[in-house]
Design a protein around this motif. Structure first.
Motif, PDB file in Angstrom:
ATOM      1  N   MET A   1      23.952  46.085  25.440  1.00  0.00           N
ATOM      2  CA  MET A   1      23.129  47.273  25.440  1.00  0.00           C
ATOM      3  C   MET A   1      23.979  48.497  25.756  1.00  0.00           C
ATOM      4  O   MET A   1      24.834  48.452  26.613  1.00  0.00           O
ATOM      5  CB  MET A   1      22.037  47.172  26.501  1.00  0.00           C
ATOM      6  N   GLY A   2      23.709  49.595  25.068  1.00  0.00           N
ATOM      7  CA  GLY A   2      24.449  50.830  25.288  1.00  0.00           C
ATOM      8  C   GLY A   2      23.781  51.702  26.343  1.00  0.00           C
ATOM      9  O   GLY A   2      22.620  51.507  26.710  1.00  0.00           O
ATOM     10  N   LYS A   3      24.522  52.638  26.823  1.00  0.00           N
ATOM     11  CA  LYS A   3      23.982  53.564  27.824  1.00  0.00           C
ATOM     12  C   LYS A   3      23.129  54.613  27.130  1.00  0.00           C
ATOM     13  O   LYS A   3      23.435  55.066  26.037  1.00  0.00           O
ATOM     14  CB  LYS A   3      25.120  54.259  28.573  1.00  0.00           C
ATOM     15  N   ASN A   4      22.097  55.025  27.805  1.00  0.00           N
ATOM     16  CA  ASN A   4      21.281  56.108  27.273  1.00  0.00           C
ATOM     17  C   ASN A   4      21.746  57.431  27.875  1.00  0.00           C
ATOM     18  O   ASN A   4      22.539  57.468  28.801  1.00  0.00           O
ATOM     19  CB  ASN A   4      19.795  55.870  27.546  1.00  0.00           C
ATOM     20  N   LYS A   5      21.245  58.526  27.350  1.00  0.00           N
ATOM     21  CA  LYS A   5      21.660  59.846  27.817  1.00  0.00           C
ATOM     22  C   LYS A   5      20.700  60.384  28.864  1.00  0.00           C
ATOM     23  O   LYS A   5      20.467  61.585  28.952  1.00  0.00           O
ATOM     24  CB  LYS A   5      21.752  60.812  26.645  1.00  0.00           C
ATOM     25  N   GLY A   6      20.149  59.532  29.683  1.00  0.00           N
ATOM     26  CA  GLY A   6      19.189  59.960  30.688  1.00  0.00           C
ATOM     27  C   GLY A   6      19.806  60.722  31.841  1.00  0.00           C
ATOM     28  O   GLY A   6      19.151  61.521  32.486  1.00  0.00           O
ATOM     29  N   SER A   7      21.091  60.500  32.121  1.00  0.00           N
ATOM     30  CA  SER A   7      21.711  61.163  33.258  1.00  0.00           C
ATOM     31  C   SER A   7      22.289  62.530  32.892  1.00  0.00           C
ATOM     32  O   SER A   7      22.801  63.226  33.748  1.00  0.00           O
ATOM     33  CB  SER A   7      22.816  60.287  33.840  1.00  0.00           C
ATOM     34  N   ARG A   8      22.234  62.916  31.628  1.00  0.00           N
ATOM     35  CA  ARG A   8      22.757  64.223  31.216  1.00  0.00           C
ATOM     36  C   ARG A   8      21.641  65.251  31.216  1.00  0.00           C
ATOM     37  O   ARG A   8      20.517  64.976  30.796  1.00  0.00           O
ATOM     38  CB  ARG A   8      23.397  64.130  29.838  1.00  0.00           C
ATOM     39  N   ILE A   9      21.951  66.461  31.691  1.00  0.00           N
ATOM     40  CA  ILE A   9      20.960  67.537  31.723  1.00  0.00           C
ATOM     41  C   ILE A   9      21.486  68.722  30.922  1.00  0.00           C
ATOM     42  O   ILE A   9      22.691  68.924  30.803  1.00  0.00           O
ATOM     43  CB  ILE A   9      20.632  67.968  33.172  1.00  0.00           C
ATOM     44  N   THR A  10      20.576  69.506  30.361  1.00  0.00           N
ATOM     45  CA  THR A  10      20.932  70.692  29.596  1.00  0.00           C
ATOM     46  C   THR A  10      21.066  71.873  30.548  1.00  0.00           C
ATOM     47  O   THR A  10      20.193  72.105  31.380  1.00  0.00           O
ATOM     48  CB  THR A  10      19.866  70.998  28.539  1.00  0.00           C
ATOM     49  N   ILE A  11      22.180  72.617  30.417  1.00  0.00           N
ATOM     50  CA  ILE A  11      22.414  73.768  31.281  1.00  0.00           C
ATOM     51  C   ILE A  11      22.680  74.999  30.419  1.00  0.00           C
ATOM     52  O   ILE A  11      23.002  74.893  29.235  1.00  0.00           O
ATOM     53  CB  ILE A  11      23.610  73.540  32.227  1.00  0.00           C
ATOM     54  N   THR A  12      22.550  76.168  31.026  1.00  0.00           N
ATOM     55  CA  THR A  12      22.837  77.433  30.364  1.00  0.00           C
ATOM     56  C   THR A  12      24.018  78.088  31.055  1.00  0.00           C
ATOM     57  O   THR A  12      24.045  78.187  32.278  1.00  0.00           O
ATOM     58  CB  THR A  12      21.618  78.369  30.433  1.00  0.00           C
ATOM     59  N   LEU A  13      24.993  78.520  30.251  1.00  0.00           N
ATOM     60  CA  LEU A  13      26.165  79.225  30.771  1.00  0.00           C
ATOM     61  C   LEU A  13      26.029  80.696  30.413  1.00  0.00           C
ATOM     62  O   LEU A  13      25.725  81.036  29.266  1.00  0.00           O
ATOM     63  CB  LEU A  13      27.450  78.662  30.167  1.00  0.00           C
ATOM     64  N   GLU A  14      26.244  81.578  31.394  1.00  0.00           N
ATOM     65  CA  GLU A  14      26.111  83.012  31.182  1.00  0.00           C
ATOM     66  C   GLU A  14      27.429  83.706  31.501  1.00  0.00           C
ATOM     67  O   GLU A  14      28.088  83.365  32.484  1.00  0.00           O
ATOM     68  CB  GLU A  14      24.998  83.563  32.061  1.00  0.00           C
ATOM     69  N   CYS A  15      27.786  84.696  30.691  1.00  0.00           N
ATOM     70  CA  CYS A  15      29.040  85.425  30.881  1.00  0.00           C
ATOM     71  C   CYS A  15      28.956  86.275  32.135  1.00  0.00           C
ATOM     72  O   CYS A  15      27.919  86.889  32.417  1.00  0.00           O
ATOM     73  CB  CYS A  15      29.323  86.299  29.670  1.00  0.00           C
ATOM     74  N   GLU A  16      30.050  86.317  32.887  1.00  0.00           N
ATOM     75  CA  GLU A  16      30.062  87.131  34.098  1.00  0.00           C
ATOM     76  C   GLU A  16      30.539  88.550  33.819  1.00  0.00           C
ATOM     77  O   GLU A  16      30.604  89.357  34.733  1.00  0.00           O
ATOM     78  CB  GLU A  16      30.924  86.483  35.167  1.00  0.00           C
ATOM     79  N   CYS A  17      30.832  88.892  32.572  1.00  0.00           N
ATOM     80  CA  CYS A  17      31.278  90.246  32.256  1.00  0.00           C
ATOM     81  C   CYS A  17      30.129  91.247  32.305  1.00  0.00           C
ATOM     82  O   CYS A  17      30.369  92.448  32.292  1.00  0.00           O
ATOM     83  CB  CYS A  17      31.951  90.286  30.884  1.00  0.00           C
ATOM     84  N   LYS A  18      28.895  90.773  32.377  1.00  0.00           N
ATOM     85  CA  LYS A  18      27.762  91.707  32.452  1.00  0.00           C
ATOM     86  C   LYS A  18      27.776  92.507  33.741  1.00  0.00           C
ATOM     87  O   LYS A  18      27.223  93.586  33.814  1.00  0.00           O
ATOM     88  CB  LYS A  18      26.444  90.971  32.310  1.00  0.00           C
ATOM     89  N   ASN A  19      28.462  91.995  34.766  1.00  0.00           N
ATOM     90  CA  ASN A  19      28.566  92.713  36.028  1.00  0.00           C
ATOM     91  C   ASN A  19      29.739  93.685  36.047  1.00  0.00           C
ATOM     92  O   ASN A  19      29.780  94.595  36.851  1.00  0.00           O
ATOM     93  CB  ASN A  19      28.729  91.716  37.184  1.00  0.00           C
ATOM     94  N   ASN A  20      30.713  93.505  35.148  1.00  0.00           N
ATOM     95  CA  ASN A  20      31.899  94.361  35.097  1.00  0.00           C
ATOM     96  C   ASN A  20      31.678  95.502  34.116  1.00  0.00           C
ATOM     97  O   ASN A  20      32.224  95.515  33.032  1.00  0.00           O
ATOM     98  CB  ASN A  20      33.136  93.548  34.691  1.00  0.00           C
ATOM     99  N   THR A  21      30.884  96.483  34.484  1.00  0.00           N
ATOM    100  CA  THR A  21      30.610  97.599  33.587  1.00  0.00           C
ATOM    101  C   THR A  21      31.535  98.776  33.844  1.00  0.00           C
ATOM    102  O   THR A  21      31.572  99.705  33.061  1.00  0.00           O
ATOM    103  CB  THR A  21      29.151  98.063  33.743  1.00  0.00           C
ATOM    104  N   ILE A  22      32.311  98.750  34.907  1.00  0.00           N
ATOM    105  CA  ILE A  22      33.164  99.882  35.259  1.00  0.00           C
ATOM    106  C   ILE A  22      34.338 100.017  34.302  1.00  0.00           C
ATOM    107  O   ILE A  22      34.592 101.076  33.741  1.00  0.00           O
ATOM    108  CB  ILE A  22      33.671  99.738  36.709  1.00  0.00           C
TER     109      ILE A  22
END
Length: 67
Positions: A1-22
């Motif tokens: 039997m193969g492993k299922n993908k139950g232990s993987r979670i979907t995440i969102t990555l956001e750029c940190e350049c939005k804070n560097n406006t100077i």
């Protein structure tokens, strides 16, 4: 039997350049760059940080995991 993908979670990555406006007012477009990916919940309990291309500031920036 193969492993299922139950232990993987979907995440969102956001750029940190939005804070560097100077220093990047002239070359940065308005908006927030985000990527979605998945990670193994068991092996990476801390927040993920990956260097990826930001299309709003046209350079490679650090993308941090958000909720």
């Amino acid at each position: 039997m193969g492993k299922n993908k139950g232990s993987r979670i979907t995440i969102t990555l956001e750029c940190e350049c939005k804070n560097n406006t100077i220093n990047s007012i002239s070359k940065r477009k308005k908006g927030i760059a985000r990527y979605t990916t998945s990670k193994n919940k068991r092996n990476t309990p801390h927040r993920l940080e990956i260097k990826k291309f930001c299309s709003y500031c046209n350079c490679h920036e650090n993308f941090k995991e958000i909720k």
